[in-house]
Design an enzyme around this catalytic site. Structure first.
Site, PDB file in Angstrom:
ATOM      1  N   SER A   1      -9.719   1.630   2.904  1.00 47.75           N
ATOM      2  CA  SER A   1      -8.875   2.414   2.024  1.00 47.75           C
ATOM      3  C   SER A   1      -7.842   1.577   1.280  1.00 47.75           C
ATOM      4  O   SER A   1      -7.230   2.041   0.319  1.00 47.75           O
ATOM      5  CB  SER A   1      -8.145   3.478   2.856  1.00 47.75           C
ATOM      6  OG  SER A   1      -7.267   2.854   3.807  1.00 47.75           O
TER       7      SER A   1
ATOM      8  N   LYS B   1       0.843  -1.200   0.000  1.00 50.79           N
ATOM      9  CA  LYS B   1       0.000   0.000   0.000  1.00 50.79           C
ATOM     10  C   LYS B   1       0.879   1.251   0.000  1.00 50.79           C
ATOM     11  O   LYS B   1       1.865   1.328   0.743  1.00 50.79           O
ATOM     12  CB  LYS B   1      -0.913  -0.025   1.230  1.00 50.79           C
ATOM     13  CG  LYS B   1      -1.921   1.108   1.315  1.00 50.79           C
ATOM     14  CD  LYS B   1      -2.806   0.919   2.546  1.00 50.79           C
ATOM     15  CE  LYS B   1      -3.878   1.987   2.680  1.00 50.79           C
ATOM     16  NZ  LYS B   1      -4.749   1.764   3.861  1.00 50.79           N
TER      17      LYS B   1
ATOM     18  N   SER C   1      -9.973  -0.864   7.135  1.00 47.07           N
ATOM     19  CA  SER C   1      -9.428  -0.693   5.788  1.00 47.07           C
ATOM     20  C   SER C   1      -8.671  -1.881   5.234  1.00 47.07           C
ATOM     21  O   SER C   1      -8.196  -1.832   4.101  1.00 47.07           O
ATOM     22  CB  SER C   1      -8.533   0.547   5.743  1.00 47.07           C
ATOM     23  OG  SER C   1      -9.296   1.718   5.884  1.00 47.07           O
TER      24      SER C   1
END
Length: 498
Positions: free
Chosen positions: A154, A79, A178
């Site tokens: 996210s 990420k 997330s």
């Protein structure tokens, strides 16, 4: 078997037997990214040259008989909120577009020490603020099951990369759900470790008392292998727990719930939950009971206040953490033409660099912390947080783990909630309590909702530092359901490769 369809555990075994090289494995995944990522948009940065160089180094060490790390030669997507030397770290924001950090996050370092091949940085909601990846300044990611649907957020880019077979493993962060929510809607496995069990050093902060790095995988065992590789005490992180890493891999291999006490959280169901999600969840509970678990209902009455408490606590920490993006030290700088003072340059930069959701949370958090409102809002939210922690403590005196749906709905259409923040926030209804309490939780696929044929996730929650219980339950569910279906759930996804 096509290399991109192999699990991480299968790749590790094949690499150890020299049936395939790390270079071949890496190239296969890079080719897959080239073939599909224009439609999935899971990645913000792909570094093919560096990935192949990493793979060649692993191959050389293997030929020389060197001792290799547990993930040697396995590609991992990271990420884009973890600092990485040699790659940009943008956090999905224009304000950091093109920024190259001078150091690696601890998680990044541990991946390298484990021999994993970092193939790129994945898309996310800006500064990890969102539940759909639509808040990324660089455009949304798409769900491989249905490219018109969101992949969650996210960490939607990381989840989509794994579900699209662009990487066997990925790293995300869980602040309000997330990791678990994207895992649920993409039909893969995702874990939020115990807060402090995985290092936050080098993770660009969203909400420091909540942010928790964690793993994604297509199977429970794969996820456990990555969990074990990245976890453990880090003196660089003041919130890191100095305790042994729970035996998550052994628990994933055990996959036995006989005699385990499992509590169904009655407060995480009812109005607002998609009927197909509830039916698949009920079937998963029945399955656990058939496997020998002792199932009881458990009430956690303060969970209903978790969402409003979270959206006071998290934005308050955002207000503090994002103050560092002031156009003076790094990142974007707008209006610095010699005619404006520093305050004007900072205002212009933040206006241009931050997206609408980030601005919304900064304003909300600043208001909650302001004189005259601190006790009424932020202080009360922290008191509610304590009540939620007490609910968990009381529940875990009765049962070993708690279960609920991982998300109230399946993946919704891109754009459907973009202009309705309250509807978007409800996507984290089931996951926020564990973040507020700091305990461990996982999402594992438990079937497809009959209304739309999209995946549903079963959430398992365990006490702090009992992360191994998550994998024991999730692996048992996975084994039973794969045996029933005759194939992994993800193999039924046709949206991308139809």
């Amino acid at each position: 078997m096509e290399l991109t369809r192999m699990t991480a555990a299968e790749l590790i075994a094949a690499l150890a037997r020299s049936e395939v090289s790390a270079t071949e494995v890496t190239q296969a995944h890079l080719d897959r990214i080239t073939a599909v990522d224009d439609r999935v948009h899971a990645f913000l940065h792909v570094d093919a040259d560096s990935a192949l160089a990493q793979a060649a180094e692993v191959d050389g060490k293997r030929r020389a008989g060197a001792v290799l790390g547990p993930l040697a030669g396995v590609p991992v997507a990271v990420k884009d909120v973890f600092t990485t030397v040699g790659l940009p770290t943008t956090c999905g924001s224009r304000i950091l577009d093109g920024w190259h950090p001078p150091y690696d996050a601890t998680i990044t370092q541990r991946l390298k020490q484990a021999g994993a091949i970092i193939i790129g940085k994945t898309n996310l909601d800006e500064f990890a603020m969102g539940s759909s990846t639509e808040n990324s300044a660089f455009g949304p990611s798409h769900n491989p099951w249905d490219l018109a649907k969101i992949p969650g957020g996210s960490s939607g880019g990381s989840a989509a990369a794994v579900a699209a077979y662009e990487a066997p493993l990925a790293i995300g962060t869980d602040t309000g759900g997330s990791i678990r929510q994207p895992a649920a809607v993409c039909g893969i496995v995702g874990t939020k470790p115990t807060y402090g069990g995985s290092s936050r050093y080098g993770v660009v902060a969203f909400a420091s008392s909540l942010d928790t790095p964690g793993p994604f995988g297509r199977t429970v065992l794969d996820t456990a292998l990555l969990h074990e590789a990245i976890s453990g005490y880090d003196p660089m992180d003041s919130t890191s727990i100095d305790a042994p890493v729970p035996p998550v891999v052994a628990a994933a291999r055990e996959a036995d719930v006989s005699g385990m006490r499992i509590g169904v959280v009655t407060d995480l169901s009812g109005d607002g939950y998609q009927p197909g999600v509830l039916s698949r969840f009920a079937e998963a509970v029945e399955l656990l009971e058939s496997l020998g678990a002792k199932v009881t209902e458990v009430s956690c009455p303060h969970f209903k206040y978790a969402l409003p408490a979270y959206y006071l606590i998290a934005p308050s920490e955002v207000s503090s953490n994002l103050a560092r993006f002031d156009a003076m030290r790094y990142g974007l700088r707008v209006g610095d033409d010699g005619t404006r003072d520093a305050e004007e340059v900072m205002a212009l930069t933040r206006e241009a660099g931050f997206g609408a959701e980030v601005k919304r949370r900064i304003i909300l958090g600043t208001y909650a912390l302001s004189s005259g409102y601190y006790d009424a809002y932020y202080g009360k939210a922290q008191q509610v947080r304590t009540l939620i922690i007490r609910d968990f403590d009381a529940a875990f005196r009765q049962v070993d783990v708690l279960v609920s749906p991982a998300s109230p709905t399946t993946a919704f259409p891109i754009g459907e909630r973009a202009d309705n923040p309250m509807a978007m926030y409800l996507a984290d209804l089931c996951t926020i309590p564990s973040d507020l309490a700091g305990n461990a939780a996982i999402s594992v696929p438990c079937g497809l909702a009959p209304e739309d044929g999209l995946p549903v996730g079963l959430q398992v929650m365990a006490p702090a530092l009992a992360d191994d219980r998550l994998y024991q339950v999730a692996a048992a569910v996975e084994a039973a359901l794969v045996g029933r279906w005759g194939q992994p759930l993800l193999s039924q996804a046709k949206g991308l490769d139809a």
